[in-house]
Design an enzyme around this catalytic site. Structure first.
Site, PDB file in Angstrom:
ATOM      1  N   HIS A  93       0.795  -1.222   0.000  1.00  0.00           N
ATOM      2  CA  HIS A  93       0.000   0.000   0.000  1.00  0.00           C
ATOM      3  C   HIS A  93       0.829   1.274   0.000  1.00  0.00           C
ATOM      4  O   HIS A  93       0.274   2.367  -0.116  1.00  0.00           O
ATOM      5  CB  HIS A  93      -0.924   0.002   1.220  1.00  0.00           C
ATOM      6  CG  HIS A  93      -1.653  -1.284   1.414  1.00  0.00           C
ATOM      7  ND1 HIS A  93      -1.237  -2.249   2.307  1.00  0.00           N
ATOM      8  CD2 HIS A  93      -2.751  -1.787   0.788  1.00  0.00           C
ATOM      9  CE1 HIS A  93      -2.059  -3.288   2.243  1.00  0.00           C
ATOM     10  NE2 HIS A  93      -2.970  -3.047   1.327  1.00  0.00           N
ATOM     11  N   ARG A 125      -2.615  12.081  14.118  1.00  0.00           N
ATOM     12  CA  ARG A 125      -3.782  12.200  13.247  1.00  0.00           C
ATOM     13  C   ARG A 125      -4.278  13.636  13.307  1.00  0.00           C
ATOM     14  O   ARG A 125      -4.454  14.210  14.385  1.00  0.00           O
ATOM     15  CB  ARG A 125      -4.881  11.237  13.685  1.00  0.00           C
ATOM     16  CG  ARG A 125      -6.231  11.544  13.043  1.00  0.00           C
ATOM     17  CD  ARG A 125      -7.250  10.455  13.200  1.00  0.00           C
ATOM     18  NE  ARG A 125      -8.607  10.983  13.225  1.00  0.00           N
ATOM     19  CZ  ARG A 125      -9.250  11.506  12.188  1.00  0.00           C
ATOM     20  NH1 ARG A 125      -8.644  11.600  11.017  1.00  0.00           N
ATOM     21  NH2 ARG A 125     -10.481  11.956  12.314  1.00  0.00           N
ATOM     22  N   GLY A 149      -7.433  15.400  11.813  1.00  0.00           N
ATOM     23  CA  GLY A 149      -8.641  15.118  11.055  1.00  0.00           C
ATOM     24  C   GLY A 149      -9.819  15.959  11.476  1.00  0.00           C
ATOM     25  O   GLY A 149      -9.704  16.883  12.283  1.00  0.00           O
ATOM     26  N   ASP A 170     -18.558  19.592  11.730  1.00  0.00           N
ATOM     27  CA  ASP A 170     -20.019  19.696  11.737  1.00  0.00           C
ATOM     28  C   ASP A 170     -20.541  19.439  13.139  1.00  0.00           C
ATOM     29  O   ASP A 170     -19.888  18.768  13.939  1.00  0.00           O
ATOM     30  CB  ASP A 170     -20.639  18.712  10.752  1.00  0.00           C
ATOM     31  CG  ASP A 170     -20.240  17.273  11.034  1.00  0.00           C
ATOM     32  OD1 ASP A 170     -21.057  16.556  11.639  1.00  0.00           O
ATOM     33  OD2 ASP A 170     -19.129  16.877  10.666  1.00  0.00           O
ATOM     34  N   ARG A 221      -2.748   4.046  -4.873  1.00  0.00           N
ATOM     35  CA  ARG A 221      -4.182   4.297  -4.714  1.00  0.00           C
ATOM     36  C   ARG A 221      -4.482   5.781  -4.484  1.00  0.00           C
ATOM     37  O   ARG A 221      -5.497   6.135  -3.876  1.00  0.00           O
ATOM     38  CB  ARG A 221      -4.767   3.470  -3.565  1.00  0.00           C
ATOM     39  CG  ARG A 221      -4.660   1.968  -3.771  1.00  0.00           C
ATOM     40  CD  ARG A 221      -5.183   1.208  -2.564  1.00  0.00           C
ATOM     41  NE  ARG A 221      -5.091  -0.233  -2.780  1.00  0.00           N
ATOM     42  CZ  ARG A 221      -6.103  -1.078  -2.616  1.00  0.00           C
ATOM     43  NH1 ARG A 221      -7.285  -0.625  -2.234  1.00  0.00           N
ATOM     44  NH2 ARG A 221      -5.947  -2.364  -2.826  1.00  0.00           N
ATOM     45  N   MET A 276     -13.733   8.581  13.152  1.00  0.00           N
ATOM     46  CA  MET A 276     -13.743   7.182  12.733  1.00  0.00           C
ATOM     47  C   MET A 276     -12.384   6.487  12.791  1.00  0.00           C
ATOM     48  O   MET A 276     -12.255   5.378  12.284  1.00  0.00           O
ATOM     49  CB  MET A 276     -14.306   7.080  11.303  1.00  0.00           C
ATOM     50  CG  MET A 276     -15.713   7.624  11.152  1.00  0.00           C
ATOM     51  SD  MET A 276     -16.403   7.393   9.491  1.00  0.00           S
ATOM     52  CE  MET A 276     -16.693   5.623   9.485  1.00  0.00           C
ATOM     53  N   GLU A 277     -11.373   7.110  13.408  1.00  0.00           N
ATOM     54  CA  GLU A 277     -10.038   6.525  13.304  1.00  0.00           C
ATOM     55  C   GLU A 277      -9.208   6.477  14.581  1.00  0.00           C
ATOM     56  O   GLU A 277      -8.346   5.599  14.716  1.00  0.00           O
ATOM     57  CB  GLU A 277      -9.223   7.291  12.244  1.00  0.00           C
ATOM     58  CG  GLU A 277      -9.697   7.115  10.831  1.00  0.00           C
ATOM     59  CD  GLU A 277     -10.771   8.113  10.419  1.00  0.00           C
ATOM     60  OE1 GLU A 277     -11.457   7.869   9.416  1.00  0.00           O
ATOM     61  OE2 GLU A 277     -10.933   9.142  11.124  1.00  0.00           O
TER      62      GLU A 277
END
Length: 238
Positions: free
Chosen positions: A4, A87, A89, A204, A43, A180-181
């Protein structure tokens, strides 16, 4: 190389900032890093290495959800020698005192995912950030006079959840942001002897319906990035 990541050995710095969106990784590299070099594009999950105030730093996207971010974070740690992952995000808010564009430093991450239970022989695993990294991020925010919330995130497996009443439970338990992580990255870091931190910007508000656009999420949220980068420098001085 891995299945990957097509970067050669040594292509990544020991610290990697990881947004979900690869276009945000591109934006961070081109906006904040000196002499950014594209080191992987499998990807279209873009990864760059450059320098910030003379400090070598990498940035790479990790995709959406715990399965995706777990693949990239694991390979960075075990195959490229990465020691710290931050992270950077977006998240949703449920509490009334947390607002759109606020910055959250995730000390821990609750989750409805089973990935950490699978890792931890079906026992509960406390998915927490590295204390030193969190402390440096809080100090970086103070130095830049940026208000931050510090506490628990919730890492959800489903973006479109049918269990909307769970948001009431999250609010009761003081959850600052839903994403989500983070829980997955914290679990991977613990398993493979690395350190991790999640810094999120509220994109949001689940209660009010206020939200930012996809373009804003790609090309703004700069305060979060500045905190992350400055925290790396502070961490080096400890």
């Amino acid at each position: 190389m891995t299945p990957h990541i097509n970067a050669p050995a040594g292509a990544f710095a020991d610290v990697v900032l990881m947004p979900g969106d690869p276009l945000r990784a591109k934006y961070i590299a081109e906006t904040f890093l000196d002499q950014p070099e594209l080191v992987t594009d499998v990807r279209n999950m873009l990864g760059y290495t450059g320098s910030y105030k003379g400090r070598r730093i990498s940035v790479m996207g990790h995709g959406m959800g715990i399965p995706s971010c777990s693949i990239y974070s694991k390979e960075l740690i075990t195959e490229y020698g990465v020691k710290k992952i931050i992270r950077v995000g977006s998240c949703g808010a449920v509490r009334q005192d947390v607002h759109v564009r606020d910055v959250i430093i995730g000390l821990g991450a609750c989750t409805d995912s089973k990935v950490n239970r699978i890792r931890f022989r079906d026992n509960d695993f406390a998915a927490i950030a590295d204390f030193g990294m969190a402390q440096a991020a809080v100090q970086a925010a103070k130095n830049k006079k940026i208000k931050v919330h510090v506490g628990n995130l919730f890492s959800a497996d489903l973006f479109y959840t049918p269990d909307v009443e769970m948001f009431d439970v999250m609010e009761k338990y003081g959850i600052l942001g839903v994403e989500m992580e983070a829980a997955g990255i914290y679990g991977v870091a613990a398993e493979f002897g690395a350190k991790a931190l999640s810094i999120c910007t509220v994109s949001d508000h689940i209660r009010s319906g206020e939200q930012t656009s996809s373009e804003e999420r790609q090309t703004t949220f700069n305060e979060m990035i500045e905190i992350a980068l400055e925290s790396v420098l502070l961490g080096d001085n400890d």
